[in-house]
Design a protein around this motif. Structure first.
Motif, mmCIF file in Angstrom:
data_model
loop_
_atom_site.group_PDB
_atom_site.id
_atom_site.type_symbol
_atom_site.label_atom_id
_atom_site.label_comp_id
_atom_site.label_asym_id
_atom_site.label_seq_id
_atom_site.Cartn_x
_atom_site.Cartn_y
_atom_site.Cartn_z
ATOM 1 N N ALA A 121 35.041 25.329 56.807
ATOM 2 C CA ALA A 121 36.486 25.483 56.551
ATOM 3 C C ALA A 121 36.794 25.217 55.075
ATOM 4 N N MET A 122 36.137 24.193 54.521
ATOM 5 C CA MET A 122 36.364 23.852 53.108
ATOM 6 C C MET A 122 35.843 24.958 52.191
ATOM 7 N N LEU A 123 34.689 25.514 52.562
ATOM 8 C CA LEU A 123 34.122 26.592 51.743
ATOM 9 C C LEU A 123 35.026 27.818 51.763
ATOM 10 N N ALA A 124 35.568 28.131 52.956
ATOM 11 C CA ALA A 124 36.475 29.279 53.059
ATOM 12 C C ALA A 124 37.721 29.036 52.204
ATOM 13 N N ALA A 125 38.224 27.802 52.246
ATOM 14 C CA ALA A 125 39.427 27.488 51.456
ATOM 15 C C ALA A 125 39.133 27.617 49.956
ATOM 16 N N ALA A 126 37.916 27.250 49.563
ATOM 17 C CA ALA A 126 37.547 27.392 48.151
ATOM 18 C C ALA A 126 37.509 28.863 47.759
ATOM 19 N N ALA A 127 37.007 29.703 48.665
ATOM 20 C CA ALA A 127 36.989 31.153 48.386
ATOM 21 C C ALA A 127 38.425 31.665 48.268
ATOM 22 N N PHE A 128 39.298 31.166 49.148
ATOM 23 C CA PHE A 128 40.713 31.550 49.079
ATOM 24 C C PHE A 128 41.304 31.149 47.713
ATOM 25 N N ILE A 129 41.007 29.928 47.283
ATOM 26 C CA ILE A 129 41.600 29.441 46.029
ATOM 27 C C ILE A 129 41.114 30.273 44.840
ATOM 28 N N GLN A 130 39.845 30.630 44.858
ATOM 29 C CA GLN A 130 39.349 31.465 43.751
ATOM 30 C C GLN A 130 40.023 32.842 43.775
ATOM 31 N N ASN A 131 40.181 33.423 44.968
ATOM 32 C CA ASN A 131 40.930 34.683 45.063
ATOM 33 C C ASN A 131 42.300 34.520 44.417
ATOM 34 N N LEU A 132 42.954 33.419 44.792
ATOM 35 C CA LEU A 132 44.326 33.195 44.308
ATOM 36 C C LEU A 132 44.348 33.056 42.784
ATOM 37 N N GLN A 133 43.357 32.346 42.240
ATOM 38 C CA GLN A 133 43.319 32.160 40.776
ATOM 39 C C GLN A 133 43.188 33.491 40.059
ATOM 40 N N LEU A 134 42.327 34.351 40.608
ATOM 41 C CA LEU A 134 42.060 35.629 39.931
ATOM 42 C C LEU A 134 43.265 36.562 40.046
ATOM 43 N N LEU A 135 43.858 36.610 41.235
ATOM 44 C CA LEU A 135 45.042 37.458 41.426
ATOM 45 C C LEU A 135 46.200 36.976 40.552
ATOM 46 N N GLN A 164 59.005 35.473 46.545
ATOM 47 C CA GLN A 164 58.326 36.681 47.022
ATOM 48 C C GLN A 164 57.033 36.927 46.238
ATOM 49 N N ASP A 165 57.050 36.615 44.944
ATOM 50 C CA ASP A 165 55.836 36.802 44.132
ATOM 51 C C ASP A 165 54.727 35.863 44.614
ATOM 52 N N LEU A 166 55.123 34.640 44.991
ATOM 53 C CA LEU A 166 54.130 33.695 45.533
ATOM 54 C C LEU A 166 53.578 34.216 46.861
ATOM 55 N N LEU A 167 54.491 34.717 47.705
ATOM 56 C CA LEU A 167 54.043 35.241 49.002
ATOM 57 C C LEU A 167 53.104 36.422 48.821
ATOM 58 N N ASN A 168 53.424 37.295 47.875
ATOM 59 C CA ASN A 168 52.549 38.451 47.633
ATOM 60 C C ASN A 168 51.149 37.996 47.222
ATOM 61 N N LEU A 169 51.093 36.997 46.347
ATOM 62 C CA LEU A 169 49.789 36.478 45.913
ATOM 63 C C LEU A 169 49.023 35.891 47.098
ATOM 64 N N LEU A 170 49.724 35.097 47.916
ATOM 65 C CA LEU A 170 49.060 34.464 49.070
ATOM 66 C C LEU A 170 48.572 35.517 50.058
ATOM 67 N N ASN A 171 49.415 36.533 50.278
ATOM 68 C CA ASN A 171 49.036 37.567 51.252
ATOM 69 C C ASN A 171 47.821 38.375 50.814
ATOM 70 N N ALA A 172 47.577 38.432 49.520
ATOM 71 C CA ALA A 172 46.353 39.093 49.047
ATOM 72 C C ALA A 172 45.176 38.118 49.083
ATOM 73 N N ALA A 173 45.422 36.869 48.675
ATOM 74 C CA ALA A 173 44.318 35.887 48.582
ATOM 75 C C ALA A 173 43.734 35.539 49.947
ATOM 76 N N VAL A 174 44.543 35.651 51.025
ATOM 77 C CA VAL A 174 44.034 35.284 52.357
ATOM 78 C C VAL A 174 42.980 36.266 52.874
ATOM 79 N N TRP A 175 42.684 37.308 52.103
ATOM 80 C CA TRP A 175 41.598 38.199 52.484
ATOM 81 C C TRP A 175 40.236 37.621 52.095
ATOM 82 N N ALA A 176 40.229 36.340 51.774
ATOM 83 C CA ALA A 176 38.961 35.612 51.559
ATOM 84 C C ALA A 176 38.209 35.519 52.892
#
Ligand SMILES: Cc1cc2nc3c(=O)[nH]c(=O)nc-3n(C[C@H](O)[C@H](O)[C@H](O)COP(=O)(O)O)c2cc1C
Length: 187
Positions: A108-122, A26-38
């Motif tokens: 698509a790759m640039l968006a995924a990179a933005a997602f990954i940075q969101n995820l790292q920070l969260l 659930q903690d992983l899902l919470n992180l992903l659900n926030a990071a997808v706002w990239a």
């Protein structure tokens, strides 16, 4: 005075050493659900995720090891399997749909990179860190097919994720000041 986001951006480091503490689903899902706002530029989000945890880590480990030569297996196989199955709590793959148009693919790759940075920070805010890997095995068909990536998809990176071992946080690599990087155009 640094605000919350600035502090985390500056403080975050690539982490390769983790504690034994598992990360709850659930903690992983919470992180992903926030990071997808990239941001993304396609009609729908370009990404999906494949997560290996608990005993599933062996599937990931076997897939990496299948890219090794017999000599590499002999030399590094056991250590790598231990690293992937015991020492790293989660392997998270970020995958995007292949686009026929190279520019759309780039987006698509640039968006995924933005997602990954969101995820790292969260994640950092919660004491969770990771290393974003694009090493050789990521590009090998024998690996991508075994981890469940289709030929119509592209692997953006493998994230090795876990609670941060605070004794092994690397020193930052210096960043150039923006003053050295900006070309001002003012009239
Ligand atoms: C696109 C990309 C690919 C990366 N691939 C790897 C990798 O294959 N192996 C690795 O150890 N680190 C990899 N990294 C992490 C960088 O080495 C790391 O971000 C860099 O050293 C700066 O350190 P910091 O993240 O602590 O600021 C990658 C980072 C990015 C953005």
């Amino acid at each position: 005075m640094e605000n919350g986001i600035e502090r985390i951006i500056r403080e975050r480091r690539t982490i390769k050493s983790f504690t034994d503490r598992p990360i709850e689903k659930q903690d992983l899902l919470n992180l992903l659900n926030a990071a997808v706002w990239a941001p993304f530029h396609s009609k729908e989000e370009p990404w999906r995720f494949i997560i290996f945890r608990e005993k599933g880590r062996k599937v990931f480990s076997d897939a990496v090891l299948s890219t090794y030569t017999p000599a590499e297996l002999e030399r590094f196989g056991e250590g790598a399997a231990k690293e992937y199955c015991d020492k790293t709590p989660v392997h998270l793959l970020v995958v995007v749909r292949e686009e026929r148009d190279p520019w759309k693919m780039k987006e698509a790759m640039l968006a995924a990179a933005a997602f990954i940075q969101n995820l790292q920070l969260l994640a950092w805010e919660q004491g969770i860190g990771f290393v974003w890997k694009t090493s050789e095995y990521n590009r090998e068909n024998v690996f991508t097919s075994q981890v469940g990536i289709s030929p119509e998809e592209c692997l953006i990176g493998t994230l090795h994720v876990g609670y941060i071992n605070k004794d092994h946080v690397p020193k930052p690599r210096p960043r150039k000041p923006a003053e050295e990087l900006v070309t001002w155009v003012e009239g």
